[in-house]
Design an enzyme around this catalytic site. Structure first.
Site, PDB file in Angstrom:
ATOM      1  N   LYS A 135       0.829  -1.211   0.000  1.00  0.00           N
ATOM      2  CA  LYS A 135       0.000   0.000   0.000  1.00  0.00           C
ATOM      3  C   LYS A 135       0.863   1.261   0.000  1.00  0.00           C
ATOM      4  O   LYS A 135       0.613   2.177  -0.759  1.00  0.00           O
ATOM      5  CB  LYS A 135      -0.892   0.069   1.252  1.00  0.00           C
ATOM      6  CG  LYS A 135      -1.924  -1.024   1.369  1.00  0.00           C
ATOM      7  CD  LYS A 135      -2.844  -0.782   2.572  1.00  0.00           C
ATOM      8  CE  LYS A 135      -2.115  -0.778   3.914  1.00  0.00           C
ATOM      9  NZ  LYS A 135      -1.574  -2.089   4.320  1.00  0.00           N
ATOM     10  N   ARG A 158      -8.993   1.165   9.140  1.00  0.00           N
ATOM     11  CA  ARG A 158      -8.565  -0.206   9.382  1.00  0.00           C
ATOM     12  C   ARG A 158      -9.607  -0.984  10.166  1.00  0.00           C
ATOM     13  O   ARG A 158      -9.413  -2.157  10.435  1.00  0.00           O
ATOM     14  CB  ARG A 158      -7.284  -0.162  10.196  1.00  0.00           C
ATOM     15  CG  ARG A 158      -6.064  -0.730   9.499  1.00  0.00           C
ATOM     16  CD  ARG A 158      -4.929  -0.630  10.505  1.00  0.00           C
ATOM     17  NE  ARG A 158      -3.749  -1.319  10.104  1.00  0.00           N
ATOM     18  CZ  ARG A 158      -2.756  -0.794   9.409  1.00  0.00           C
ATOM     19  NH1 ARG A 158      -2.840   0.430   8.963  1.00  0.00           N
ATOM     20  NH2 ARG A 158      -1.690  -1.511   9.151  1.00  0.00           N
ATOM     21  N   ARG A 216      11.647  -5.863   3.894  1.00  0.00           N
ATOM     22  CA  ARG A 216      11.134  -4.500   3.866  1.00  0.00           C
ATOM     23  C   ARG A 216      11.986  -3.564   4.722  1.00  0.00           C
ATOM     24  O   ARG A 216      12.439  -3.913   5.798  1.00  0.00           O
ATOM     25  CB  ARG A 216       9.705  -4.525   4.400  1.00  0.00           C
ATOM     26  CG  ARG A 216       9.017  -3.204   4.273  1.00  0.00           C
ATOM     27  CD  ARG A 216       7.571  -3.441   4.183  1.00  0.00           C
ATOM     28  NE  ARG A 216       6.996  -3.593   5.508  1.00  0.00           N
ATOM     29  CZ  ARG A 216       5.735  -3.240   5.780  1.00  0.00           C
ATOM     30  NH1 ARG A 216       4.971  -2.757   4.818  1.00  0.00           N
ATOM     31  NH2 ARG A 216       5.248  -3.405   6.978  1.00  0.00           N
ATOM     32  N   ARG A 274      11.598  -2.389  10.354  1.00  0.00           N
ATOM     33  CA  ARG A 274      10.701  -2.015  11.443  1.00  0.00           C
ATOM     34  C   ARG A 274      10.620  -3.136  12.466  1.00  0.00           C
ATOM     35  O   ARG A 274      10.603  -4.303  12.104  1.00  0.00           O
ATOM     36  CB  ARG A 274       9.297  -1.754  10.889  1.00  0.00           C
ATOM     37  CG  ARG A 274       9.173  -0.410  10.229  1.00  0.00           C
ATOM     38  CD  ARG A 274       7.936  -0.297   9.365  1.00  0.00           C
ATOM     39  NE  ARG A 274       6.774  -0.999   9.916  1.00  0.00           N
ATOM     40  CZ  ARG A 274       5.596  -1.009   9.306  1.00  0.00           C
ATOM     41  NH1 ARG A 274       5.427  -0.373   8.159  1.00  0.00           N
ATOM     42  NH2 ARG A 274       4.589  -1.658   9.827  1.00  0.00           N
ATOM     43  N   ARG A 286      -0.113  -9.735  12.874  1.00  0.00           N
ATOM     44  CA  ARG A 286      -0.677  -8.619  12.108  1.00  0.00           C
ATOM     45  C   ARG A 286      -1.596  -9.108  10.998  1.00  0.00           C
ATOM     46  O   ARG A 286      -2.609  -8.482  10.683  1.00  0.00           O
ATOM     47  CB  ARG A 286       0.436  -7.748  11.536  1.00  0.00           C
ATOM     48  CG  ARG A 286       1.077  -6.877  12.627  1.00  0.00           C
ATOM     49  CD  ARG A 286       2.409  -6.334  12.215  1.00  0.00           C
ATOM     50  NE  ARG A 286       2.317  -5.381  11.137  1.00  0.00           N
ATOM     51  CZ  ARG A 286       3.294  -5.170  10.252  1.00  0.00           C
ATOM     52  NH1 ARG A 286       4.427  -5.844  10.338  1.00  0.00           N
ATOM     53  NH2 ARG A 286       3.141  -4.274   9.312  1.00  0.00           N
TER      54      ARG A 286
HETATM   55  P1  ADP Z   1       1.324  -2.060   7.663  1.00  0.00           P
HETATM   56  O1  ADP Z   1       0.343  -1.620   6.635  1.00  0.00           O
HETATM   57  O2  ADP Z   1       2.563  -2.568   7.080  1.00  0.00           O
HETATM   58  O3  ADP Z   1       0.755  -2.956   8.715  1.00  0.00           O
HETATM   59  P2  ADP Z   1       1.350   0.599   8.888  1.00  0.00           P
HETATM   60  O4  ADP Z   1       2.574   1.400   8.780  1.00  0.00           O
HETATM   61  O5  ADP Z   1       0.158   1.005   8.107  1.00  0.00           O
HETATM   62  O6  ADP Z   1       1.821  -0.855   8.521  1.00  0.00           O
HETATM   63  O7  ADP Z   1       0.902   0.469  10.424  1.00  0.00           O
HETATM   64  C1  ADP Z   1       1.787   0.056  11.439  1.00  0.00           C
HETATM   65  C2  ADP Z   1       1.068  -0.078  12.755  1.00  0.00           C
HETATM   66  O8  ADP Z   1       0.498   1.185  13.121  1.00  0.00           O
HETATM   67  C3  ADP Z   1      -0.132  -1.029  12.751  1.00  0.00           C
HETATM   68  O9  ADP Z   1       0.258  -2.362  12.963  1.00  0.00           O
HETATM   69  C4  ADP Z   1      -0.966  -0.455  13.903  1.00  0.00           C
HETATM   70  O10 ADP Z   1      -0.448  -0.819  15.165  1.00  0.00           O
HETATM   71  C5  ADP Z   1      -0.764   1.030  13.746  1.00  0.00           C
HETATM   72  N1  ADP Z   1      -1.794   1.642  12.871  1.00  0.00           N
HETATM   73  C6  ADP Z   1      -1.601   2.265  11.682  1.00  0.00           C
HETATM   74  N2  ADP Z   1      -2.746   2.709  11.158  1.00  0.00           N
HETATM   75  C7  ADP Z   1      -3.726   2.348  12.025  1.00  0.00           C
HETATM   76  C8  ADP Z   1      -5.144   2.490  12.046  1.00  0.00           C
HETATM   77  N3  ADP Z   1      -5.803   3.107  11.055  1.00  0.00           N
HETATM   78  N4  ADP Z   1      -5.816   1.995  13.124  1.00  0.00           N
HETATM   79  C9  ADP Z   1      -5.173   1.390  14.143  1.00  0.00           C
HETATM   80  N5  ADP Z   1      -3.845   1.202  14.173  1.00  0.00           N
HETATM   81  C10 ADP Z   1      -3.120   1.671  13.138  1.00  0.00           C
END
Ligand code: ADP
Ligand code: ZN
Length: 212
Positions: free
Chosen positions: A13, A88, A123, A156, A167
């Site tokens: 994404k 999400r 990554r 990360r 996840r």
């Molecule tokens: P990825 O898409 O690779 O899982 P992100 O960078 O989008 O990683 O998100 C990393 C972490 O940040 C998630 O695992 C969560 O803990 C938190 N996070 C990000 N966006 C949200 C969201 N919209 N709602 C809840 N937690 C979020």
């Protein structure tokens, strides 16, 4: 144009959001990047989010909805934006509706779980500006150094294999229901994530009706 990118962690994404952002000149709004920034800066919000993030769980809807609302009110978001990692949960999608946000398209990038797990280990993300890389598919020009800003491109904490599995479970349980939510609005389009970033980008641009 207001876009939402949906897809499991590691589906690409962020990378595709960067490509769309460059193409359309609208900002990529990544709640993950904003939360990581808050954690790095040790803000109160960061402190509240850190434990959930490190364990691969979701940060609470309240926190995320709050930061998203502030972000889309910024001047650079006036002509549209790409939401990467938000919503999400169904509650977050409902909050977006309640804010009166009009969504033009919801783009799902689909990648099979086995491939996601393999991908995550390679990554890397820039510590400083959040740009995303992959050691195999989208390497930095100089090893470990961000092409954009010269910051360190690092793995990360939540890309560790154990955390990736949880996840993916969280995605299935909390986020995948959004596919139905947006399917019903007629706005959902799905593309199959490819091995090569550029191949996926082409499919993404086609799906959005943007000329490559
Ligand atoms: P990825 O898409 O690779 O899982 P992100 O960078 O989008 O990683 O998100 C990393 C972490 O940040 C998630 O695992 C969560 O803990 C938190 N996070 C990000 N966006 C949200 C969201 N919209 N709602 C809840 N937690 C979020
Ligand atoms: Zn950088």
């Amino acid at each position: 144009m207001n876009l939402i990118l949906l897809g499991a962690p590691g589906a690409g994404k962020g990378t595709q959001a960067e490509a769309i952002s460059a193409k359309l000149g609208i900002p990529q709004i990544s709640t993950g990047n904003m939360l990581r920034e808050a954690v790095k800066n040790g803000t109160e919000l960061g402190l509240r989010a850190k434990a959930a993030m490190d364990s691969g769980a979701l940060v609470s809807d309240d926190i995320v909805i709050g930061i998203l609302k502030d972000r889309i009110a910024e001047p650079d978001a006036k002509n549209g934006y790409i939401l990467d990692g938000f919503p999400r949960t169904v509650a977050q999608a409902e909050a977006l509706d309640e804010m009166g946000v009009q969504i033009d398209k919801v783009l799902e990038i689909h990648v099979a779980n086995e491939r996601i797990i393999a991908r995550m280990s390679g990554r890397r993300v820039c510590e400083k500006c959040g740009a995303s890389y992959h050691i195999e598919y989208k390497p930095t020009t100089k090893p470990g150094i961000c092409d954009v800003c010269g910051g360190a491109a690092v793995q990360r904490a939540d890309d560790a294999p154990e955390t990736v599995l949880s996840r993916l479970e969280v995605y299935e349980e909390k986020t995948a229901p959004l596919k139905d939510y947006y399917w019903e609005t007629g706005k959902l389009v799905t593309v199959e994530g490819q091995e090569e970033v550029a191949d996926t980008t082409k499919l993404v641009f086609d799906a959005l009706g943007i000329n490559g």
